[in-house]
Motif scaffolding. Structure first.
Motif, PDB file in Angstrom:
ATOM      1  N   TYR A 217       0.866  -1.190   0.000  1.00 50.40           N
ATOM      2  CA  TYR A 217       0.000   0.000   0.000  1.00 50.40           C
ATOM      3  C   TYR A 217       0.901   1.237   0.000  1.00 50.40           C
ATOM      4  CZ  TYR A 217      -3.449  -3.452   1.587  1.00 50.40           C
ATOM      5  OH  TYR A 217      -4.261  -4.549   1.703  1.00 50.40           O
ATOM      6  N   PRO A 218       1.583   1.515  -1.113  1.00 49.28           N
ATOM      7  CA  PRO A 218       2.576   2.599  -1.126  1.00 49.28           C
ATOM      8  C   PRO A 218       1.941   3.965  -0.915  1.00 49.28           C
ATOM      9  CG  PRO A 218       2.143   1.788  -3.356  1.00 49.28           C
ATOM     10  CD  PRO A 218       1.444   0.852  -2.415  1.00 49.28           C
ATOM     11  N   ASP A 219       2.582   4.746  -0.045  1.00 48.52           N
ATOM     12  CA  ASP A 219       2.165   6.134   0.208  1.00 48.52           C
ATOM     13  C   ASP A 219       0.683   6.236   0.553  1.00 48.52           C
ATOM     14  OD1 ASP A 219       4.775   7.032  -0.472  1.00 48.52           O
ATOM     15  OD2 ASP A 219       4.231   6.908  -2.601  1.00 48.52           O
ATOM     16  N   THR A 220       0.206   5.290   1.369  1.00 47.79           N
ATOM     17  CA  THR A 220      -1.215   5.264   1.734  1.00 47.79           C
ATOM     18  C   THR A 220      -1.347   5.405   3.244  1.00 47.79           C
ATOM     19  OG1 THR A 220      -1.711   3.793  -0.122  1.00 47.79           O
ATOM     20  CG2 THR A 220      -3.372   3.955   1.619  1.00 47.79           C
ATOM     21  N   ALA A 221      -2.074   6.427   3.691  1.00 42.44           N
ATOM     22  CA  ALA A 221      -2.367   6.571   5.115  1.00 42.44           C
ATOM     23  C   ALA A 221      -3.499   5.622   5.483  1.00 42.44           C
ATOM     24  CB  ALA A 221      -2.765   8.012   5.425  1.00 42.44           C
ATOM     25  N   HIS A 222      -3.598   5.316   6.773  1.00 38.73           N
ATOM     26  CA  HIS A 222      -4.632   4.374   7.190  1.00 38.73           C
ATOM     27  C   HIS A 222      -6.027   4.900   6.884  1.00 38.73           C
ATOM     28  CE1 HIS A 222      -7.167   2.028  10.091  1.00 38.73           C
ATOM     29  NE2 HIS A 222      -6.476   1.068   9.513  1.00 38.73           N
ATOM     30  N   VAL A 223      -6.235   6.195   6.983  1.00 33.50           N
ATOM     31  CA  VAL A 223      -7.555   6.740   6.686  1.00 33.50           C
ATOM     32  C   VAL A 223      -7.910   6.506   5.219  1.00 33.50           C
ATOM     33  CG1 VAL A 223      -6.729   9.084   6.160  1.00 33.50           C
ATOM     34  CG2 VAL A 223      -9.073   8.737   6.985  1.00 33.50           C
ATOM     35  N   GLU A 224      -6.903   6.556   4.332  1.00 31.98           N
ATOM     36  CA  GLU A 224      -7.158   6.274   2.923  1.00 31.98           C
ATOM     37  C   GLU A 224      -7.510   4.806   2.724  1.00 31.98           C
ATOM     38  OE1 GLU A 224      -7.512   8.367   0.537  1.00 31.98           O
ATOM     39  OE2 GLU A 224      -7.062  10.053   1.846  1.00 31.98           O
ATOM     40  N   HIS A 225      -6.855   3.947   3.483  1.00 32.41           N
ATOM     41  CA  HIS A 225      -7.191   2.516   3.425  1.00 32.41           C
ATOM     42  C   HIS A 225      -8.641   2.301   3.851  1.00 32.41           C
ATOM     43  CE1 HIS A 225      -7.024  -1.786   3.891  1.00 32.41           C
ATOM     44  NE2 HIS A 225      -7.138  -1.723   5.208  1.00 32.41           N
ATOM     45  N   ARG A 226      -9.078   2.984   4.910  1.00 32.40           N
ATOM     46  CA  ARG A 226     -10.469   2.873   5.360  1.00 32.40           C
ATOM     47  C   ARG A 226     -11.428   3.355   4.276  1.00 32.40           C
ATOM     48  NH1 ARG A 226     -10.428   6.584  10.072  1.00 32.40           N
ATOM     49  NH2 ARG A 226     -12.691   6.448   9.826  1.00 32.40           N
ATOM     50  N   ARG A 227     -11.077   4.457   3.622  1.00 30.86           N
ATOM     51  CA  ARG A 227     -11.941   4.970   2.555  1.00 30.86           C
ATOM     52  C   ARG A 227     -12.072   3.961   1.410  1.00 30.86           C
ATOM     53  NH1 ARG A 227      -9.340  10.300   3.441  1.00 30.86           N
ATOM     54  NH2 ARG A 227     -10.898  11.637   4.445  1.00 30.86           N
ATOM     55  N   GLU A 228     -10.951   3.347   1.046  1.00 31.90           N
ATOM     56  CA  GLU A 228     -10.978   2.383  -0.045  1.00 31.90           C
ATOM     57  C   GLU A 228     -11.834   1.172   0.328  1.00 31.90           C
ATOM     58  OE1 GLU A 228     -10.688   0.576  -3.532  1.00 31.90           O
ATOM     59  OE2 GLU A 228     -10.056   2.630  -3.093  1.00 31.90           O
ATOM     60  N   VAL A 229     -11.709   0.715   1.566  1.00 30.76           N
ATOM     61  CA  VAL A 229     -12.531  -0.410   2.019  1.00 30.76           C
ATOM     62  C   VAL A 229     -14.005  -0.026   1.997  1.00 30.76           C
ATOM     63  CG1 VAL A 229     -13.088  -1.878   4.008  1.00 30.76           C
ATOM     64  CG2 VAL A 229     -10.697  -1.476   3.393  1.00 30.76           C
ATOM     65  N   GLN A 230     -14.330   1.169   2.490  1.00 26.33           N
ATOM     66  CA  GLN A 230     -15.717   1.634   2.495  1.00 26.33           C
ATOM     67  C   GLN A 230     -16.274   1.718   1.068  1.00 26.33           C
ATOM     68  OE1 GLN A 230     -17.741   2.069   4.987  1.00 26.33           O
ATOM     69  NE2 GLN A 230     -19.427   3.224   4.097  1.00 26.33           N
ATOM     70  N   ARG A 231     -15.463   2.191   0.131  1.00 30.16           N
ATOM     71  CA  ARG A 231     -15.914   2.260  -1.261  1.00 30.16           C
ATOM     72  C   ARG A 231     -16.167   0.862  -1.818  1.00 30.16           C
ATOM     73  NH1 ARG A 231     -12.313   6.790  -1.670  1.00 30.16           N
ATOM     74  NH2 ARG A 231     -10.563   5.424  -2.186  1.00 30.16           N
ATOM     75  N   SER A 232     -15.232  -0.081  -1.522  1.00 29.82           N
ATOM     76  CA  SER A 232     -15.393  -1.446  -2.020  1.00 29.82           C
ATOM     77  C   SER A 232     -16.644  -2.087  -1.454  1.00 29.82           C
ATOM     78  CB  SER A 232     -14.166  -2.287  -1.650  1.00 29.82           C
ATOM     79  OG  SER A 232     -13.001  -1.797  -2.275  1.00 29.82           O
ATOM     80  N   LEU A 233     -16.899  -1.864  -0.178  1.00 31.64           N
ATOM     81  CA  LEU A 233     -18.096  -2.416   0.447  1.00 31.64           C
ATOM     82  C   LEU A 233     -19.358  -1.855  -0.205  1.00 31.64           C
ATOM     83  CD1 LEU A 233     -16.888  -2.185   4.146  1.00 31.64           C
ATOM     84  CD2 LEU A 233     -17.344  -4.307   2.910  1.00 31.64           C
ATOM     85  N   GLY A 234     -19.329  -0.575  -0.505  1.00 29.71           N
ATOM     86  CA  GLY A 234     -20.486   0.047  -1.105  1.00 29.71           C
ATOM     87  C   GLY A 234     -20.789  -0.459  -2.495  1.00 29.71           C
ATOM     88  N   HIS A 235     -19.757  -0.957  -3.191  1.00 28.71           N
ATOM     89  CA  HIS A 235     -19.941  -1.458  -4.554  1.00 28.71           C
ATOM     90  C   HIS A 235     -20.418  -2.909  -4.593  1.00 28.71           C
ATOM     91  CE1 HIS A 235     -16.852   1.745  -5.993  1.00 28.71           C
ATOM     92  NE2 HIS A 235     -18.065   2.237  -5.898  1.00 28.71           N
ATOM     93  N   HIS A 236     -20.419  -3.583  -3.433  1.00 27.10           N
ATOM     94  CA  HIS A 236     -20.781  -4.999  -3.399  1.00 27.10           C
ATOM     95  C   HIS A 236     -21.822  -5.250  -2.307  1.00 27.10           C
ATOM     96  CE1 HIS A 236     -16.677  -5.013  -5.176  1.00 27.10           C
ATOM     97  NE2 HIS A 236     -17.203  -5.956  -5.944  1.00 27.10           N
ATOM     98  N   PRO A 237     -23.092  -5.132  -2.629  1.00 28.43           N
ATOM     99  CA  PRO A 237     -24.138  -5.413  -1.635  1.00 28.43           C
ATOM    100  C   PRO A 237     -23.986  -6.838  -1.081  1.00 28.43           C
ATOM    101  CG  PRO A 237     -25.066  -4.378  -3.586  1.00 28.43           C
ATOM    102  CD  PRO A 237     -23.643  -4.703  -3.917  1.00 28.43           C
ATOM    103  N   GLY A 238     -24.143  -6.959   0.219  1.00 29.55           N
ATOM    104  CA  GLY A 238     -23.985  -8.267   0.855  1.00 29.55           C
ATOM    105  C   GLY A 238     -22.549  -8.634   1.145  1.00 29.55           C
ATOM    106  N   ALA A 239     -21.617  -7.693   0.921  1.00 37.62           N
ATOM    107  CA  ALA A 239     -20.207  -7.979   1.195  1.00 37.62           C
ATOM    108  C   ALA A 239     -19.968  -8.140   2.695  1.00 37.62           C
ATOM    109  CB  ALA A 239     -19.329  -6.844   0.653  1.00 37.62           C
TER     110      ALA A 239
END
Length: 308
Positions: A217-239
């Motif tokens: 996860y180059p040059d990625t702060a933890h808050v950015e990791h949380r945002r990416e996870v939240q976006r992925s969850l939002g794209h997959h209902p039932g995830a």
């Protein structure tokens, strides 16, 4: 790609596991079981004196009501290490006194089978089966007392070329029922695996990942990791959310002989967590604690408007 552990490292790990179990035995309330397990690790470490010490102590404290039998394990050790007279005496005492531990009869049979005494092994299995399954018309399923003895007995009788008897027929019925149960379990597993599993690293684990594997996860702060996870969850209902633990991922990669630094390995790790039910459902209620573990309400944390 992580290198597989060397023989020396495997031996050291076995020693560490054995020592940890022996330490735990003093406080766990399951001293006999812990010592028998520790003996297994001493065996794989080729520390046979320590193996015998653990088993001898387990035999002394075995009251016949444990999950594992110290008396049977020690008697089997004696038989398989060429000390037949001592082993036979220990087996005879165990037979006289009996045990409420089904494993004792299977372990005694395994000891005799290992030295080529199949008929004596069958005698122990017969006695164990009759002790724990006195009714041949009983419904016996996986996990019931005596089920494993019934299975081992049927396998040994086939090995010896013996015709089916009533207990073998009971085993066949039990196997059929077990297959039905396993089919139900597999269906549940397939349903779990069908859900998309998104891997999330808590903050401390994320910091360790970046320290040891900075290219993940180059040059990625933890808050950015949380945002990416939240976006992925939002794209997959039932995830579902698979919480990452670096040591667990590395062990998984080694067990599958996969490089841990490939994204596909991390995806497989998350999918395996989903299959085993080791996940957090999503989404939480807006007033529930957020999935990220920050302790705030979801609606004011990763579920806040505009966060993702």
């Amino acid at each position: 790609m992580a290198a597989p552990p060397t023989e020396a490292r495997r031996r050291q790990l076995n020693i560490e596991y054995a020592e940890a179990l022996e330490a735990d035995a003093e406080i766990s309330g399951q001293r006999c079981d812990d010592l028998v397990e520790a003996a297994g690790y001493w065996h794989f470490a080729e520390e046979h004196e320590r193996e015998e010490q653990a088993l001898a102590t387990a035999a002394e404290i075995d009251d016949g009501h444990n999950v594992l039998s110290g008396r049977a394990a020690y008697a089997s050790f004696l038989l398989t290490h060429g000390r037949l007279e001592e082993g036979e005496r220990a087996m005879a005492q165990l037979m006289r006194e009996g045990s409420e531990c089904p494993w004792a009869y299977g372990e005694a049979a395994a000891g005799y089978h290992a030295i080529g005494a199949q008929q004596e092994a069958l005698r122990w299995l017969n006695i164990g089966v009759q002790r724990f399954i006195p009714d041949v018309d009983a419904a016996v399923e996986v996990g019931d007392p005596g089920f494993e003895l019934l299975r081992e007995r049927a396998e040994l009788r086939r090995e010896l070329g013996l015709p089916q008897d009533q207990y073998d027929e009971l085993h066949a019925r039990s196997q059929e029922r077990s297959h039905e149960v396993y089919a139900q379990i597999e269906e549940v597993s397939r349903q779990r695996q069908a859900a998309t599993a998104v891997l999330y690293w808590p903050e401390a684990e994320f910091a360790e990942v970046q320290r040891r594997y900075p290219t993940w996860y180059p040059d990625t702060a933890h808050v950015e990791h949380r945002r990416e996870v939240q976006r992925s969850l939002g794209h997959h209902p039932g995830a579902v959310i698979a919480t990452g633990e670096l040591d667990a991922l590395l062990a998984f990669a080694e067990s599958r002989e996969r490089p841990p630094d490939e994204p596909s390995t991390r995806a497989e790790f998350a999918a395996e967590a989903a299959r085993l039910g080791r996940t957090v459902p999503w989404p939480p209620g807006r007033n529930d604690h957020c999935w990220c573990g920050a302790g705030r309400k979801y609606k004011k944390c990763c579920g806040a408007p505009g966060f993702a």
